[in-house]
Motif scaffolding. Structure first.
Motif, PDB file in Angstrom:
ATOM      1  N   SER A 106       0.832  -1.196   0.000  1.00 57.25           N
ATOM      2  CA  SER A 106       0.000   0.000   0.000  1.00 57.25           C
ATOM      3  C   SER A 106       0.869   1.249   0.000  1.00 57.25           C
ATOM      4  O   SER A 106       2.098   1.183   0.009  1.00 57.25           O
ATOM      5  N   VAL A 107       0.192   2.380  -0.007  1.00 52.53           N
ATOM      6  CA  VAL A 107       0.828   3.690   0.092  1.00 52.53           C
ATOM      7  C   VAL A 107       0.263   4.374   1.321  1.00 52.53           C
ATOM      8  O   VAL A 107      -0.959   4.399   1.515  1.00 52.53           O
ATOM      9  N   ASP A 108       1.116   4.900   2.173  1.00 47.98           N
ATOM     10  CA  ASP A 108       0.659   5.615   3.350  1.00 47.98           C
ATOM     11  C   ASP A 108       0.119   6.973   2.925  1.00 47.98           C
ATOM     12  O   ASP A 108       0.812   7.719   2.223  1.00 47.98           O
ATOM     13  N   PRO A 109      -1.122   7.313   3.318  1.00 48.65           N
ATOM     14  CA  PRO A 109      -1.659   8.636   2.960  1.00 48.65           C
ATOM     15  C   PRO A 109      -0.758   9.778   3.408  1.00 48.65           C
ATOM     16  O   PRO A 109      -0.755  10.851   2.798  1.00 48.65           O
ATOM     17  N   GLU A 110       0.044   9.545   4.469  1.00 53.39           N
ATOM     18  CA  GLU A 110       0.970  10.572   4.948  1.00 53.39           C
ATOM     19  C   GLU A 110       2.032  10.880   3.899  1.00 53.39           C
ATOM     20  O   GLU A 110       2.546  11.993   3.831  1.00 53.39           O
ATOM     21  N   ASP A 111       2.377   9.870   3.088  1.00 49.62           N
ATOM     22  CA  ASP A 111       3.452  10.031   2.102  1.00 49.62           C
ATOM     23  C   ASP A 111       2.936  10.347   0.703  1.00 49.62           C
ATOM     24  O   ASP A 111       3.719  10.726  -0.169  1.00 49.62           O
ATOM     25  N   ALA A 112       1.639  10.149   0.474  1.00 46.46           N
ATOM     26  CA  ALA A 112       1.087  10.339  -0.871  1.00 46.46           C
ATOM     27  C   ALA A 112       0.978  11.819  -1.220  1.00 46.46           C
ATOM     28  O   ALA A 112       0.760  12.664  -0.353  1.00 46.46           O
ATOM     29  N   GLU A 113       1.130  12.120  -2.492  1.00 46.11           N
ATOM     30  CA  GLU A 113       0.969  13.487  -2.994  1.00 46.11           C
ATOM     31  C   GLU A 113      -0.320  13.637  -3.788  1.00 46.11           C
ATOM     32  O   GLU A 113      -0.921  14.707  -3.797  1.00 46.11           O
ATOM     33  N   ASP A 114      -0.724  12.580  -4.463  1.00 41.93           N
ATOM     34  CA  ASP A 114      -1.936  12.608  -5.285  1.00 41.93           C
ATOM     35  C   ASP A 114      -2.906  11.532  -4.815  1.00 41.93           C
ATOM     36  O   ASP A 114      -2.506  10.538  -4.201  1.00 41.93           O
ATOM     37  N   ILE A 115      -4.178  11.728  -5.107  1.00 33.96           N
ATOM     38  CA  ILE A 115      -5.154  10.672  -4.863  1.00 33.96           C
ATOM     39  C   ILE A 115      -4.793   9.503  -5.776  1.00 33.96           C
ATOM     40  O   ILE A 115      -4.597   9.674  -6.977  1.00 33.96           O
ATOM     41  N   THR A 116      -4.671   8.315  -5.185  1.00 27.50           N
ATOM     42  CA  THR A 116      -4.214   7.153  -5.941  1.00 27.50           C
ATOM     43  C   THR A 116      -5.217   6.013  -5.836  1.00 27.50           C
ATOM     44  O   THR A 116      -5.629   5.641  -4.742  1.00 27.50           O
ATOM     45  N   LEU A 117      -5.611   5.493  -6.987  1.00 30.87           N
ATOM     46  CA  LEU A 117      -6.447   4.306  -7.051  1.00 30.87           C
ATOM     47  C   LEU A 117      -5.540   3.136  -7.390  1.00 30.87           C
ATOM     48  O   LEU A 117      -4.935   3.094  -8.465  1.00 30.87           O
TER      49      LEU A 117
END
Length: 376
Positions: A105-116
């Motif tokens: 997964s991707v941690d929302p803390e580290d994400a820059e864009d909304i990711t599907l």
């Protein structure tokens, strides 16, 4: 229970406890009926071990124990990879929490864009406030635009995967929001800093999703297939209703019921039922308390508003950090100052801080991208 061939406490030390739990879960609880799959995993794992053994004959300086650890580590990594691929493409009895624990997964803390993140490992970046929708067959679209370029081929794929559980993820970073329409017709509003894991199509006798962060749901009624929202430390069971789940890692969790009836169960198996306009808070050690509230105040964020009825400033700073995607740090002397009123979250963050200043005598400064609030 299967023999545990790789988890040797004396010789093999996993990189971390999470890896150990994944290995233990796979060996002890994943039992595929397809023996070809089991044999495939074994063959690939032992082939990799033999490759490492051949390489090791050239490197005689390694101790036998170090060599075993290296071989076991490689085998464990391969095992997790192969097992993961099998696990997420086959129907099984595992709960959504176990699925979430095993998924990359991707941690929302580290994400820059909304990711599907799709079940076939494809990733798609989408715009804020976009609506991700699934049909009853699992076909997905973003803002009414299908992600399939060939509808006929997509139907064939869906027919072939009818017996599989395919899980997707929607990761929404700080400062952004999204909407999700699940295959059963359930509507989900996804707040900033949130991750939702869900199947493309609900199978079996219940519907389950997993969340870290905040969502508001309007659950499609189906008395024969109850709906479960799982989060760290608790689950919510419902047949059809509207409620808000607030389950960020760094803050105390809560559930607020707007319509219908739900039941909450914590990790201690404690149960509590809710009626509309009730809030249940859940601490690390389980269900904490139940109080009466105005549920409309807790779902206002889906319309871009935040209703404050005595919110303490420290918690408000944390919520604004999530919503605007900019870290706000509150001086400890201001923690228990309370704020009342209505914030329009479409306003600039500086305007929001000016509003807070009108009620509490404080100053604000920004350093290295962080906003500090301190007493004057």
């Amino acid at each position: 229970m299967k023999e545990n061939k790789f988890i040797d406490n004396e010789a093999f030390q996993p990189k971390d406890e999470e890896e150990r739990e994944k290995l233990e879960f796979f060996w002890n609880r994943c039992t595929p009926e397809d023996t070809d799959v089991t044999e495939s995993i074994s063959q690939k794992t032992f082939r990799k071990i033999h490759e490492e053994e051949r390489k090791s004959t050239v490197q005689q300086k390694r101790s036998s124990k170090t060599l075993y650890i290296t071989i076991a580590s490689v085998a464990a990594s391969l095992l997790l990879l192969v097992a993961g691929n099998w696990f997420f493409s086959h129907d099984n009895s595992a709960g959504i929490k176990e699925v979430a624990a095993l998924m990359s997964s991707v941690d929302p803390e580290d994400a820059e864009d909304i990711t599907l993140m799709m079940s076939d490992s494809k990733k798609l970046q989408i715009e804020t406030d976009s609506r991700v929708a699934y049909t009853s067959k699992g076909t997905v679209s973003v803002n009414s635009k299908s992600l399939s370029h060939d509808a006929e081929m997509e139907d064939v794929k869906e027919e072939k995967s009818a017996a599989k559980n395919e899980y997707n993820q929607l990761i929404v970073p700080k400062g952004k929001r999204s909407q999700l329409l699940l295959s059963d017709g359930t509507k989900v509003w996804v707040n900033s800093g949130t991750k939702v894991i869900y199947p493309r199509v609900f199978k079996g006798n219940k519907r389950e999703i997993y969340v870290e962060g905040e969502i508001y749901l309007e659950v499609a009624h189906n008395a024969e297939k109850p709906f479960f929202v799982n989060a760290s430390g608790f689950e919510v069971k419902v047949l059809g209703t509207c409620f808000d789940v607030f389950a960020y890692k760094q803050m105390e969790a809560r559930v607020v019921l707007a319509e219908g009836s739900v039941q909450i169960k914590d990790n201690n198996e404690k149960l509590i039922k809710m009626v509309p306009n009730e809030l249940v808070s859940i601490a690390e050690n389980g269900i904490k308390e139940k109080i009466r509230v105005n549920a409309n105040d807790y779902k206002a964020w889906i319309d871009g508003l935040m209703i404050l009825d005595g919110e303490n400033l420290n918690r408000l700073a944390e919520r604004l950090s999530l919503y605007y995607g900019k870290k706000i740090v509150c001086d400890s002397s201001l923690y228990n100052e309370t704020v009342y009123g209505k914030l329009d979250l479409r306003d600039d963050l500086n305007d929001i801080i000016d509003f807070i200043k009108s009620m509490i005598p404080l100053s604000a400064r920004e350093e290295n991208g962080v906003i500090y609030l301190y007493r004057e």
